[in-house]
Design a protein around this motif. Sequence first.
Motif, PDB file in Angstrom:
ATOM      1  N   UNK A 306       0.846  -1.190   0.000  1.00 37.86           N
ATOM      2  CA  UNK A 306       0.000   0.000   0.000  1.00 37.86           C
ATOM      3  C   UNK A 306       0.881   1.239   0.000  1.00 37.86           C
ATOM      4  N   UNK A 307       0.358   2.330  -0.569  1.00 40.96           N
ATOM      5  CA  UNK A 307       1.086   3.589  -0.505  1.00 40.96           C
ATOM      6  C   UNK A 307       0.930   4.416  -1.752  1.00 40.96           C
ATOM      7  N   UNK A 308       1.553   5.599  -1.718  1.00 41.42           N
ATOM      8  CA  UNK A 308       1.463   6.537  -2.835  1.00 41.42           C
ATOM      9  C   UNK A 308       2.091   5.936  -4.092  1.00 41.42           C
ATOM     10  N   UNK A 309       1.351   5.974  -5.186  1.00 43.73           N
ATOM     11  CA  UNK A 309       1.878   5.513  -6.456  1.00 43.73           C
ATOM     12  C   UNK A 309       1.919   4.011  -6.628  1.00 43.73           C
ATOM     13  N   UNK A 310       1.373   3.259  -5.679  1.00 46.42           N
ATOM     14  CA  UNK A 310       1.393   1.802  -5.759  1.00 46.42           C
ATOM     15  C   UNK A 310       0.200   1.321  -6.593  1.00 46.42           C
ATOM     16  N   UNK A 311       0.432   0.431  -7.550  1.00 44.37           N
ATOM     17  CA  UNK A 311      -0.703  -0.080  -8.345  1.00 44.37           C
ATOM     18  C   UNK A 311      -1.782  -0.700  -7.465  1.00 44.37           C
ATOM     19  N   UNK A 312      -3.019  -0.486  -7.834  1.00 46.15           N
ATOM     20  CA  UNK A 312      -4.142  -1.019  -7.066  1.00 46.15           C
ATOM     21  C   UNK A 312      -4.056  -2.541  -6.969  1.00 46.15           C
ATOM     22  N   UNK A 313      -4.236  -3.044  -5.751  1.00 43.54           N
ATOM     23  CA  UNK A 313      -4.304  -4.484  -5.539  1.00 43.54           C
ATOM     24  C   UNK A 313      -2.981  -5.206  -5.588  1.00 43.54           C
TER      25      UNK A 313
END
Length: 458
Positions: A306-313
């Motif tokens: 999880x986090x900023x700029x992380x691809x969903x899922x």
Amino acid sequence: MSAEDRYERAARKAQAEGRVPALSVALHRADREPWVFTVGDSGDPGRPLNPDTRFRIGSITKTFTAVLVLQCRDEGLLDLDDPIAKHLDVPAHGDATVRRLLSHTSGFQREPYGDVWDTLVAPDDAGLIAELDRAERVLPNARRFHYSNLGFAVLGQLVAKLRGGTWATVLQERILDPLRLTATTLEPPAQAAVGYIVDAYSDAARPEPQTDLGGVGPAAQLWSTASDMATWASFLAHPELIDPDGKVLAAATLEEARFPATTANDTLWSVGWGLGLILVPHPKRVVDVGHDGAMPGFLAGAYGRRGNGIPDGLAVAVLGSSGTAGEINDLVPELLSLSAELDPAEIRPWRAAPPAPPQYRSILGPWWGEGSQFVFSWHGGALQARSAEAPADTPPAIFEPLAGQPDVLRTVSGREAGELLRLTRSSTGEVVTMHWATYRFARVQEGFDGGRASDGAS
């Protein structure tokens, strides 16, 4: 070289350098088809290694037990601060609370009474509870982190008691079936890989025994595939994508479980523990959420990021048939980082949205509180606030008005979460003063006596 070629090369390198007989890897993303890869030999000549080969996942099982416990809490069957004696007839340690057991801060000894790793005989469900008085509290309750399989075994028996069944049947009905984790089982199926201990000084590998954990099953019993475990890790980190209706667990409850309850080390804060979850922080407000697992002949890891700029899922699971190769667990964060770097999340275009409601428009802009400037704005349909000095990636405080009280808002996330924001209006209806967590906010910089900083000494 494509992203998938890089993933495969990393997996092959881990298998070769770790000398892992069989390695199975899966990478899950909401915007891509799953990537699955296997390398090695299952150990069964009649069943070649493939994506459906099953591996022991060890303590990743604990994350399933934690979700079952949190389901009980959400349905009002228990409170996390209940002592276990409120729900289980235990001969000792009944003051240990559900929350402390989930976060490994109850002080329970690591394993059940007896030398279970010598005998490879674990107590059954009834024996686990009956012999609890023979187990130690090796640390005072809430003193510090101390990992305990015994604690999670007790939580599994608690779930069974509250649901009127066995831990295994409850797990099947309330998690595995709803999420379609059809390859995750209590017992090893025919397509199970052979687990090995690999000799440190030669290329010999000795099969390890398959061990039924009986009453300790809720801590480490399960078998699965990398694909199932990558989906599960994505659920733990991104439940709104895997379980959008919250049929298994509300997203807000998993957010609660992901909040750090303790750290594993008092001087090196590199790993945190939530409610049954391991939390591994990275720079730029990125965190991996999941668990590792170890059983005789097997190591495993399953984490969502999880986090900023992380691809969903985004999630990765790595399962291996060696009990000694740390490369198995090291491959998980490597693949997560490669995916985020080589195949980054789509940049969504900004689009204009409806303006703030009229009653909140006079709030927007800079305000001063405690001598510092804060900027209040309206984004995503909610009032937000952020310190003017905060780094750009700092999550804002987000407010929601109380029912029937538009001038009293609750901070629902971010800075001062839980606290109230009270608005004071002029005769024309404009907001002229605010109180956030009881601190006064004004349009100009003021001292605590209400005088303007620009006026200097009076």
